[in-house]
Design a protein around this motif. Sequence first.
Motif, short mmCIF file in Angstrom:
data_model
loop_
_atom_site.label_atom_id
_atom_site.label_comp_id
_atom_site.label_asym_id
_atom_site.label_seq_id
_atom_site.Cartn_x
_atom_site.Cartn_y
_atom_site.Cartn_z
N GLN A 8 -57.01 3.75 130.08
CA GLN A 8 -58.22 3.51 129.31
C GLN A 8 -58.15 2.20 128.52
O GLN A 8 -59.17 1.52 128.36
N ILE A 9 -56.98 1.85 128.02
CA ILE A 9 -56.86 0.60 127.26
C ILE A 9 -56.61 -0.60 128.16
O ILE A 9 -56.40 -1.72 127.68
N TYR A 61 -54.24 -1.10 130.77
CA TYR A 61 -52.90 -1.52 131.21
C TYR A 61 -52.63 -1.01 132.62
O TYR A 61 -52.61 0.20 132.86
N ARG A 83 -51.56 4.62 119.14
CA ARG A 83 -50.74 3.40 118.97
C ARG A 83 -49.30 3.62 119.39
O ARG A 83 -48.66 2.70 119.91
N ALA A 112 -49.53 3.25 123.07
CA ALA A 112 -49.82 1.87 123.46
C ALA A 112 -48.60 0.97 123.34
O ALA A 112 -48.57 -0.11 123.94
N HIS A 142 -60.82 4.55 122.13
CA HIS A 142 -59.39 4.35 122.32
C HIS A 142 -59.02 2.87 122.30
O HIS A 142 -57.97 2.50 121.76
N CYS A 143 -59.86 2.05 122.87
CA CYS A 143 -59.60 0.60 122.84
C CYS A 143 -59.64 0.08 121.40
O CYS A 143 -58.78 -0.72 120.99
N VAL A 203 -56.52 0.73 119.15
CA VAL A 203 -55.32 -0.10 119.31
C VAL A 203 -55.62 -1.59 119.21
O VAL A 203 -54.69 -2.41 119.20
N ASN A 204 -56.88 -1.95 119.12
CA ASN A 204 -57.26 -3.36 119.08
C ASN A 204 -56.79 -4.02 117.80
O ASN A 204 -57.01 -3.51 116.69
N GLY A 254 -52.96 -4.48 122.16
CA GLY A 254 -54.23 -4.71 121.49
C GLY A 254 -54.53 -6.15 121.19
O GLY A 254 -55.44 -6.45 120.40
N MET A 306 -55.77 -7.66 125.77
CA MET A 306 -57.05 -7.16 125.29
C MET A 306 -57.65 -8.18 124.33
O MET A 306 -56.96 -8.66 123.44
N CYS A 352 -66.89 -4.48 121.84
CA CYS A 352 -66.01 -3.90 122.86
C CYS A 352 -66.82 -3.29 124.00
O CYS A 352 -66.53 -3.50 125.17
#
Length: 312
Positions: free
Chosen positions: A32-33, A35, A149, A152, A239-240, A243-244, A251, A256, A265
């Motif tokens: 989802q983020i 990777y 986090r 991540a 979720h993005c 951790v952004n 992030g 990202m 986003c």
Amino acid sequence: MLPLTQELYDIAVPMIINGVSHPIEYAKVLIQIGYEPIPPRRTTTIFNRPALSLPNVFQYVRYIKSVDGISGCYRGLIPKLCAYTVSNVAFKRTSKCIELIVERFENEENDRKVSQRPKKRGVYEFLRDLVSKMIAIIVSHPLDVIALRMMAQFVGGETKYNGLFRSFVEVYRENGIKGYYAGIVPRLIGHAAVSVLVSSSTYVIDKYVISDRELKPYAASTMNFIAATITYPFLVVSHCMAVNDCGLIAGLPPQMPIYNSWLDCWSHLSATNQLKRGNSLLWRYYTGPQVVINGNPIPITKENFHQLNTTQ
């Protein structure tokens, strides 16, 4: 040994299920983020068209295991279970308080028509569940941010978020108080949208479509699945944003972009066709930038960008 109370049972069983399925959820969060450590490979779709496929969730879990071992597949599990427990308790306590208020209010409405009570009761139950869920999310969200986090960190191999207390301090150090609620707005909107869609559609189906009582629970489950699928992009954005710009490689650019808000986003993920990433866990296709050379799709990456330009 005394038997477990119903409330403890309702908490313990889902926690066990969450613990067992955590490696899959862990891999899903990384997807989802954005990777993707395993490069896409050439394949064909069910219509025999050339495409690029990404590893399914089980291959992804095997990759995590090959890097961090079995214990590494359970990053973020403790704060995730804590978040679930806090959320569950907050939901039940809030729901019970609202129910008491509603009952007192109904007892004072003796002059109302009896025929109106079922409809009002349905509205009360919907609002009760919605408010309770929103409060449960708000109370437990800081723990969810820490869990996300921690997971991540796999992207860059960091150990900044390690342990609950240390992670709480690290979140504050990186983003201040607002860091504890990073990504909460799209999450709240997504859950509220699910509640509205499920309640309204289930009411219509039960009243005008299905008359058999045995089929009604299946209709509710089906509508819940459909609503969750429709609102899935809100979860990806949440979720993005969690951790952004949190001090982790996952992030920060180039992994990202740094977003000004969750709307920024959303706009970026929508433009790059990434709002649904992680929605399918078995058959995953690469939807990023790519070129077709001699009928074969090739992903455009920072490593091959100049070489592809030269070739074209």
